[in-house]
Design a protein around this motif. Structure first.
Motif, PDB file in Angstrom:
ATOM      1  N   GLU A  91      50.811  53.868  44.759  1.00  0.00           N
ATOM      2  CA  GLU A  91      50.248  54.884  45.640  1.00  0.00           C
ATOM      3  C   GLU A  91      48.730  54.792  45.717  1.00  0.00           C
ATOM      4  N   HIS A  92      48.134  54.554  44.572  1.00  0.00           N
ATOM      5  CA  HIS A  92      46.683  54.395  44.554  1.00  0.00           C
ATOM      6  C   HIS A  92      46.307  53.448  43.435  1.00  0.00           C
ATOM      7  N   CYS A  93      45.062  53.033  43.456  1.00  0.00           N
ATOM      8  CA  CYS A  93      44.580  52.079  42.463  1.00  0.00           C
ATOM      9  C   CYS A  93      44.525  52.739  41.087  1.00  0.00           C
ATOM     10  N   PRO A  94      45.131  52.100  40.065  1.00  0.00           N
ATOM     11  CA  PRO A  94      45.088  52.695  38.715  1.00  0.00           C
ATOM     12  C   PRO A  94      43.680  52.693  38.113  1.00  0.00           C
ATOM     13  N   VAL A  95      42.784  51.913  38.663  1.00  0.00           N
ATOM     14  CA  VAL A  95      41.425  51.823  38.099  1.00  0.00           C
ATOM     15  C   VAL A  95      40.434  52.733  38.832  1.00  0.00           C
ATOM     16  N   CYS A  96      40.312  52.582  40.171  1.00  0.00           N
ATOM     17  CA  CYS A  96      39.281  53.351  40.881  1.00  0.00           C
ATOM     18  C   CYS A  96      39.872  54.472  41.743  1.00  0.00           C
ATOM     19  N   HIS A  97      41.207  54.611  41.756  1.00  0.00           N
ATOM     20  CA  HIS A  97      41.890  55.690  42.466  1.00  0.00           C
ATOM     21  C   HIS A  97      41.805  55.589  43.986  1.00  0.00           C
ATOM     22  N   GLN A  98      41.467  54.423  44.497  1.00  0.00           N
ATOM     23  CA  GLN A  98      41.517  54.217  45.937  1.00  0.00           C
ATOM     24  C   GLN A  98      42.956  54.411  46.415  1.00  0.00           C
ATOM     25  N   MET A  99      43.153  55.249  47.455  1.00  0.00           N
ATOM     26  CA  MET A  99      44.495  55.416  48.027  1.00  0.00           C
ATOM     27  C   MET A  99      44.887  54.124  48.742  1.00  0.00           C
ATOM     28  N   TYR A 100      46.132  53.685  48.517  1.00  0.00           N
ATOM     29  CA  TYR A 100      46.568  52.459  49.178  1.00  0.00           C
ATOM     30  C   TYR A 100      47.230  52.745  50.526  1.00  0.00           C
ATOM     31  N   GLU A 101      47.688  53.964  50.719  1.00  0.00           N
ATOM     32  CA  GLU A 101      48.276  54.301  52.016  1.00  0.00           C
ATOM     33  C   GLU A 101      47.642  55.587  52.525  1.00  0.00           C
ATOM     34  N   LEU A 122      46.234  39.941  44.742  1.00  0.00           N
ATOM     35  CA  LEU A 122      46.862  41.233  45.057  1.00  0.00           C
ATOM     36  C   LEU A 122      46.199  42.361  44.269  1.00  0.00           C
ATOM     37  N   LYS A 123      44.876  42.389  44.354  1.00  0.00           N
ATOM     38  CA  LYS A 123      44.124  43.427  43.659  1.00  0.00           C
ATOM     39  C   LYS A 123      43.600  44.468  44.655  1.00  0.00           C
ATOM     40  N   CYS A 124      43.268  45.623  44.118  1.00  0.00           N
ATOM     41  CA  CYS A 124      42.678  46.696  44.898  1.00  0.00           C
ATOM     42  C   CYS A 124      41.474  46.165  45.687  1.00  0.00           C
ATOM     43  N   PRO A 125      41.402  46.459  47.009  1.00  0.00           N
ATOM     44  CA  PRO A 125      40.309  45.927  47.828  1.00  0.00           C
ATOM     45  C   PRO A 125      38.956  46.532  47.466  1.00  0.00           C
ATOM     46  N   ARG A 126      38.964  47.664  46.796  1.00  0.00           N
ATOM     47  CA  ARG A 126      37.712  48.365  46.515  1.00  0.00           C
ATOM     48  C   ARG A 126      37.086  47.914  45.195  1.00  0.00           C
ATOM     49  N   CYS A 127      37.876  47.891  44.106  1.00  0.00           N
ATOM     50  CA  CYS A 127      37.285  47.563  42.806  1.00  0.00           C
ATOM     51  C   CYS A 127      37.682  46.170  42.316  1.00  0.00           C
ATOM     52  N   HIS A 128      38.688  45.561  42.942  1.00  0.00           N
ATOM     53  CA  HIS A 128      39.174  44.234  42.550  1.00  0.00           C
ATOM     54  C   HIS A 128      39.670  44.199  41.105  1.00  0.00           C
ATOM     55  N   GLU A 129      40.090  45.359  40.591  1.00  0.00           N
ATOM     56  CA  GLU A 129      40.585  45.428  39.214  1.00  0.00           C
ATOM     57  C   GLU A 129      42.060  45.828  39.178  1.00  0.00           C
ATOM     58  N   HIS A 146      32.611  53.650  38.253  1.00  0.00           N
ATOM     59  CA  HIS A 146      32.396  55.007  38.762  1.00  0.00           C
ATOM     60  C   HIS A 146      33.523  55.389  39.703  1.00  0.00           C
ATOM     61  N   PRO A 147      34.709  55.637  39.154  1.00  0.00           N
ATOM     62  CA  PRO A 147      35.860  55.930  40.017  1.00  0.00           C
ATOM     63  C   PRO A 147      35.644  57.231  40.807  1.00  0.00           C
ATOM     64  N   GLN A 148      36.222  57.251  42.017  1.00  0.00           N
ATOM     65  CA  GLN A 148      36.128  58.486  42.807  1.00  0.00           C
ATOM     66  C   GLN A 148      37.222  59.446  42.345  1.00  0.00           C
ATOM     67  N   ALA A 149      37.055  60.701  42.711  1.00  0.00           N
ATOM     68  CA  ALA A 149      38.069  61.726  42.479  1.00  0.00           C
ATOM     69  C   ALA A 149      38.515  61.808  41.023  1.00  0.00           C
ATOM     70  N   ARG A 150      37.584  61.695  40.117  1.00  0.00           N
ATOM     71  CA  ARG A 150      37.955  61.882  38.717  1.00  0.00           C
ATOM     72  C   ARG A 150      37.395  63.200  38.195  1.00  0.00           C
ATOM     73  N   GLY A 151      36.494  63.748  38.965  1.00  0.00           N
ATOM     74  CA  GLY A 151      36.030  65.090  38.675  1.00  0.00           C
ATOM     75  C   GLY A 151      34.919  65.191  37.644  1.00  0.00           C
ATOM     76  N   HIS A 152      34.247  64.094  37.351  1.00  0.00           N
ATOM     77  CA  HIS A 152      33.077  64.245  36.497  1.00  0.00           C
ATOM     78  C   HIS A 152      32.045  63.145  36.733  1.00  0.00           C
TER      79      HIS A 152
END
Ligand SMILES: [Zn+2]
Length: 134
Positions: A41-51, A14-21, A128-134
Protein backbone atom coordinates in the motif's frame (compact mmCIF):
# COMPACT_ATOMS: atom_id res chain seq x y z
CA UNK A 1 23.71 4.26 -14.43
CA UNK A 2 22.12 1.70 -12.15
CA UNK A 3 23.08 3.54 -9.01
CA UNK A 4 20.62 4.72 -6.42
CA UNK A 5 19.01 7.97 -7.51
CA UNK A 6 18.34 6.94 -11.11
CA UNK A 7 14.87 5.89 -12.17
CA UNK A 8 16.36 2.75 -13.71
CA UNK A 9 17.51 1.65 -10.27
CA UNK A 10 14.02 2.02 -8.83
CA UNK A 11 12.47 0.21 -11.82
CA UNK A 12 14.94 -2.70 -12.08
CA UNK A 13 15.12 -3.30 -8.34
CA UNK A 14 11.37 -2.65 -7.86
CA UNK A 15 12.07 -0.08 -5.19
CA UNK A 16 10.04 2.88 -3.99
CA UNK A 17 10.40 5.72 -6.55
CA UNK A 18 10.82 8.30 -3.81
CA UNK A 19 13.43 6.88 -1.41
CA UNK A 20 14.78 3.93 -3.44
CA UNK A 21 14.85 1.89 -0.22
CA UNK A 22 11.46 0.26 0.34
CA UNK A 23 10.14 -2.57 -1.81
CA UNK A 24 7.20 -2.02 -4.16
CA UNK A 25 5.79 -5.55 -3.98
CA UNK A 26 5.07 -8.17 -1.35
CA UNK A 27 7.20 -10.56 -3.40
CA UNK A 28 9.85 -8.32 -4.87
CA UNK A 29 11.27 -10.88 -7.30
CA UNK A 30 10.86 -10.27 -11.03
CA UNK A 31 10.24 -13.92 -11.89
CA UNK A 32 8.20 -15.03 -8.90
CA UNK A 33 4.58 -15.96 -9.55
CA UNK A 34 3.72 -16.17 -5.86
CA UNK A 35 1.71 -13.12 -4.69
CA UNK A 36 2.59 -11.71 -8.09
CA UNK A 37 0.10 -8.87 -8.18
CA UNK A 38 0.32 -7.93 -4.53
CA UNK A 39 1.66 -4.42 -4.38
CA UNK A 40 2.31 -2.84 -1.00
CA UNK A 41 0.00 0.00 0.00
CA UNK A 42 2.81 2.36 0.81
CA UNK A 43 6.56 2.40 1.13
CA UNK A 44 7.72 0.73 4.38
CA UNK A 45 10.61 3.21 4.60
CA UNK A 46 9.37 6.68 3.57
CA UNK A 47 5.59 6.03 3.61
CA UNK A 48 5.07 7.15 0.02
CA UNK A 49 1.60 5.95 -1.07
CA UNK A 50 1.90 3.54 -3.98
CA UNK A 51 -1.68 3.94 -5.15
CA UNK A 52 -2.59 7.61 -4.60
CA UNK A 53 -5.98 7.19 -6.28
CA UNK A 54 -8.16 4.31 -7.54
CA UNK A 55 -7.36 3.36 -11.11
CA UNK A 56 -3.91 4.88 -10.82
CA UNK A 57 -2.36 1.93 -12.64
CA UNK A 58 -4.80 1.92 -15.54
CA UNK A 59 -2.14 3.51 -17.72
CA UNK A 60 0.43 0.92 -16.65
CA UNK A 61 -1.49 -1.48 -18.90
CA UNK A 62 -0.19 0.38 -21.93
CA UNK A 63 3.35 0.21 -20.58
CA UNK A 64 2.93 -3.55 -20.20
CA UNK A 65 1.85 -3.86 -23.86
CA UNK A 66 5.10 -2.20 -24.79
CA UNK A 67 7.10 -4.47 -22.50
CA UNK A 68 5.48 -7.59 -23.99
CA UNK A 69 6.75 -6.61 -27.44
CA UNK A 70 10.40 -7.23 -26.52
CA UNK A 71 10.23 -10.92 -25.54
CA UNK A 72 7.63 -11.61 -28.26
CA UNK A 73 9.95 -10.32 -30.97
CA UNK A 74 12.84 -12.26 -29.42
CA UNK A 75 10.83 -15.52 -29.60
CA UNK A 76 9.73 -14.75 -33.17
CA UNK A 77 13.41 -14.13 -33.96
CA UNK A 78 14.26 -17.57 -32.57
CA UNK A 79 11.47 -19.17 -34.64
CA UNK A 80 12.86 -17.58 -37.79
CA UNK A 81 16.08 -19.52 -37.24
CA UNK A 82 14.15 -22.78 -37.51
CA UNK A 83 11.36 -21.95 -39.90
CA UNK A 84 11.18 -20.46 -43.38
CA UNK A 85 8.11 -18.41 -42.67
CA UNK A 86 6.30 -17.06 -39.66
CA UNK A 87 2.55 -17.57 -39.70
CA UNK A 88 0.05 -15.54 -37.76
CA UNK A 89 -0.46 -18.45 -35.36
CA UNK A 90 3.24 -18.74 -34.69
CA UNK A 91 3.24 -15.06 -33.87
CA UNK A 92 0.27 -15.47 -31.53
CA UNK A 93 2.06 -18.46 -29.95
CA UNK A 94 5.15 -16.33 -29.38
CA UNK A 95 3.00 -13.63 -27.80
CA UNK A 96 1.28 -16.11 -25.46
CA UNK A 97 4.56 -17.78 -24.56
CA UNK A 98 6.20 -14.50 -23.63
CA UNK A 99 3.12 -13.53 -21.61
CA UNK A 100 3.24 -16.80 -19.66
CA UNK A 101 7.00 -16.65 -19.12
CA UNK A 102 7.29 -12.99 -18.30
CA UNK A 103 3.93 -12.10 -16.80
CA UNK A 104 5.28 -11.38 -13.29
CA UNK A 105 8.15 -9.32 -14.69
CA UNK A 106 5.92 -7.44 -17.13
CA UNK A 107 3.31 -6.72 -14.47
CA UNK A 108 5.82 -5.46 -11.92
CA UNK A 109 8.06 -3.55 -14.31
CA UNK A 110 5.14 -1.76 -15.94
CA UNK A 111 3.89 -0.61 -12.53
CA UNK A 112 7.40 0.40 -11.46
CA UNK A 113 7.83 2.40 -14.68
CA UNK A 114 4.42 3.99 -14.29
CA UNK A 115 4.92 5.18 -10.71
CA UNK A 116 8.40 6.45 -11.64
CA UNK A 117 6.85 8.72 -14.26
CA UNK A 118 5.01 10.62 -11.52
CA UNK A 119 7.18 10.35 -8.44
CA UNK A 120 10.79 11.49 -8.32
CA UNK A 121 13.68 10.41 -6.16
CA UNK A 122 14.21 12.41 -3.01
CA UNK A 123 17.44 11.54 -1.19
CA UNK A 124 15.99 13.00 2.02
CA UNK A 125 12.96 10.71 1.97
CA UNK A 126 14.57 7.69 3.65
CA UNK A 127 15.94 9.73 6.54
CA UNK A 128 13.06 12.23 6.78
CA UNK A 129 9.92 10.19 6.12
CA UNK A 130 6.67 12.05 5.55
CA UNK A 131 3.58 11.54 7.69
CA UNK A 132 5.40 10.21 10.70
CA UNK A 133 4.30 13.03 12.90
CA UNK A 134 7.56 14.31 14.28
ZN1 LIG B 1 10.07 5.04 -0.02
Amino acid sequence: MLGKGSKLYSICKLKCPRCHEGDLFANNSLLGYRKMSQMLEHCPVCHQMYEPEPGYYYGAMFVSYGLTTGPTLAIVGLMMMFSEEITLWMFVGALLLSLVLFLPAIFKLSRAIWINIFISYNPEAATHPQARGH
